[in-house]
Design a protein around this motif. Structure first.
Motif, short mmCIF file in Angstrom:
data_model
loop_
_atom_site.label_atom_id
_atom_site.label_comp_id
_atom_site.label_asym_id
_atom_site.label_seq_id
_atom_site.Cartn_x
_atom_site.Cartn_y
_atom_site.Cartn_z
N PRO A 94 0.80 -1.22 0.00
CA PRO A 94 0.00 0.00 0.00
C PRO A 94 0.84 1.28 0.00
O PRO A 94 0.29 2.37 -0.14
CB PRO A 94 -0.81 -0.12 1.29
N ILE A 95 2.15 1.16 0.17
CA ILE A 95 3.01 2.34 0.14
C ILE A 95 3.56 2.59 -1.26
O ILE A 95 3.39 3.67 -1.83
CB ILE A 95 4.16 2.21 1.16
N CYS A 96 4.21 1.60 -1.85
CA CYS A 96 4.80 1.78 -3.18
C CYS A 96 3.88 1.35 -4.31
O CYS A 96 4.14 1.63 -5.48
CB CYS A 96 6.13 1.04 -3.29
N SER A 129 -7.97 -9.44 7.78
CA SER A 129 -8.16 -8.86 6.45
C SER A 129 -7.11 -7.80 6.20
O SER A 129 -6.67 -7.11 7.12
CB SER A 129 -9.55 -8.23 6.33
N ARG A 130 -6.71 -7.69 4.97
CA ARG A 130 -5.74 -6.67 4.60
C ARG A 130 -6.49 -5.48 3.99
O ARG A 130 -6.52 -5.30 2.78
CB ARG A 130 -4.74 -7.21 3.59
N GLU A 131 -7.13 -4.71 4.88
CA GLU A 131 -7.87 -3.55 4.42
C GLU A 131 -6.87 -2.44 4.16
O GLU A 131 -6.30 -1.88 5.09
CB GLU A 131 -8.89 -3.13 5.48
N GLN A 132 -6.70 -2.11 2.91
CA GLN A 132 -5.68 -1.14 2.54
C GLN A 132 -6.33 0.06 1.87
O GLN A 132 -7.23 -0.07 1.05
CB GLN A 132 -4.65 -1.79 1.60
N ASP A 133 -5.84 1.25 2.25
CA ASP A 133 -6.36 2.48 1.66
C ASP A 133 -6.12 2.50 0.16
O ASP A 133 -5.09 2.04 -0.33
CB ASP A 133 -5.67 3.70 2.29
N VAL A 134 -7.07 3.05 -0.57
CA VAL A 134 -6.91 3.20 -2.02
C VAL A 134 -6.22 4.54 -2.27
O VAL A 134 -6.77 5.58 -1.99
CB VAL A 134 -8.28 3.17 -2.73
N LEU A 135 -5.02 4.49 -2.80
CA LEU A 135 -4.24 5.70 -3.04
C LEU A 135 -4.29 6.09 -4.50
O LEU A 135 -4.34 5.23 -5.38
CB LEU A 135 -2.78 5.48 -2.62
N PRO A 136 -4.28 7.40 -4.79
CA PRO A 136 -4.24 7.84 -6.19
C PRO A 136 -3.03 7.26 -6.90
O PRO A 136 -1.94 7.18 -6.34
CB PRO A 136 -4.14 9.37 -6.05
N LEU A 163 6.42 8.00 -4.78
CA LEU A 163 6.61 7.26 -3.54
C LEU A 163 6.69 8.21 -2.35
O LEU A 163 6.12 7.96 -1.29
CB LEU A 163 7.90 6.42 -3.63
N GLU A 164 7.40 9.33 -2.52
CA GLU A 164 7.51 10.31 -1.44
C GLU A 164 6.13 10.87 -1.07
O GLU A 164 5.80 11.04 0.10
CB GLU A 164 8.44 11.45 -1.86
N ASP A 165 5.31 11.14 -2.11
CA ASP A 165 3.96 11.66 -1.86
C ASP A 165 3.11 10.65 -1.11
O ASP A 165 2.28 11.01 -0.28
CB ASP A 165 3.28 12.03 -3.18
#
Length: 291
Positions: free
Chosen positions: A40-42, A261-268, A273-275
């Motif tokens: 969910p980060i990269c 569960s792997r509830e992961q935020d939906v990122l634009p 990566l820094e953003d």
């Protein structure tokens, strides 16, 4: 530049309403499966997948370590824990390198006490991170009603040693074991004297046992005391040896983690990566500038 997702490419190539609905559904399912297997980060496939020890959310090991580094840079004092970038749950370590039998643990504070404990101790510590534990209520009731607590448990002393070593991350726990084991033995001796009269209901005996054990263990185990007391009771109720009880707990651990569960935020998709790190930090900083 924003990356084009598989579903978007399929949609544009099919010409909107002229596309095959089944193919569209398949593309959507494929995209969803890919998202579930992405950090969910990269937003890429996991590289050395790592888990936070309390909430079990997963990230690339390098990504979550970078996250900890960024959070740490905003604090004056060294971190001893960190909030998950997804659910904000407090975690004290990162687990990675899991191969089905062993794993490595990276503590947030970076300066853990020197450890010479085994993988079994690490698994015990991990087990205590599960929020909910299941037990056979009828077995517990029979244990107290039928006076089974009076049976001598020859494995208790050794079992207490490995549990407390795992919880304190310290090998030298002789003084703690002496105190806690002594409280349990004193309780049993008193019950042996009172057993013939049967004046005290089993519920009250159980409540007294748990109260005494809570008071004895709390100065050493702090926030994990109640869970420890519940485990002591379950171990005594099981009347299993240490190896058999360990296998039972591994099964409980597997059953628990399989439902996480792997509830992961939906990122634009167009964030760098820094953003992404800055986005996930979001409300991590309060009005006083503290994490």
């Amino acid at each position: 530049m924003a990356a084009t997702s598989p579903s978007a490419a399929s949609s544009s190539s099919s010409g909107g309403s002229g596309g095959n609905p089944a193919e569209g559904e398949m593309a959507a399912a494929t995209a969803a499966a890919s998202a579930a297997c992405a950090c969910p980060i990269c937003l890429e496939s996991f590289q050395d997948e790592a888990y936070l020890d309390t909430c079990f959310h997963s990230f690339c090991y390098k990504c979550i370590c970078q996250w900890v580094k960024i959070v740490s840079s905003k604090r004056v004092e060294p971190l001893s824990s960190v909030k998950c970038p997804l659910c904000k749950t407090v975690n004290v370590s990162i687990i990675h390198g899991f191969d089905g039998e062993s794993f490595e643990r990276h503590y947030i504070n970076q300066y853990p006490r020197k450890r010479h404990l085994s993988d079994s101790h690490e698994l015990i510590s991990q087990f205590y991170s599960i929020r909910d534990i299941t037990s056979n209520t009828s077995n517990v009731q029979q244990f107290w009603k039928q006076g089974k607590y009076l049976r001598k448990n020859i494995w208790l002393h050794t079992w207490l040693r490995q549990e407390i070593q795992a919880l304190t991350q310290d090998e030298n726990v002789d003084a703690i074991i002496y105190h806690i084991h002594g409280v349990i033995e004193s309780f049993i001796k008193r019950q042996e004297k009172e057993h013939a009269s049967k004046t005290t209901p089993p519920e009250k005996k159980r409540a007294e046992f748990k109260r005494l054990l809570l008071d004895a263990a709390r100065p050493f185990l702090l926030g994990r005391t109640e869970r420890f007391v519940a485990e002591v009771e379950l171990f005594l109720v099981s009347h299993l040896n240490i190896d058999a009880y360990s296998k039972l707990r591994v099964q409980r651990l597997k059953e628990s983690t399989s439902h996480v569960s792997r509830e992961q935020d939906v990122l634009p998709q167009d964030r760098s990566l820094e953003d992404h790190y800055l986005y996930l930090l979001g409300d991590e900083t309060d009005c006083n500038g503290e994490i």
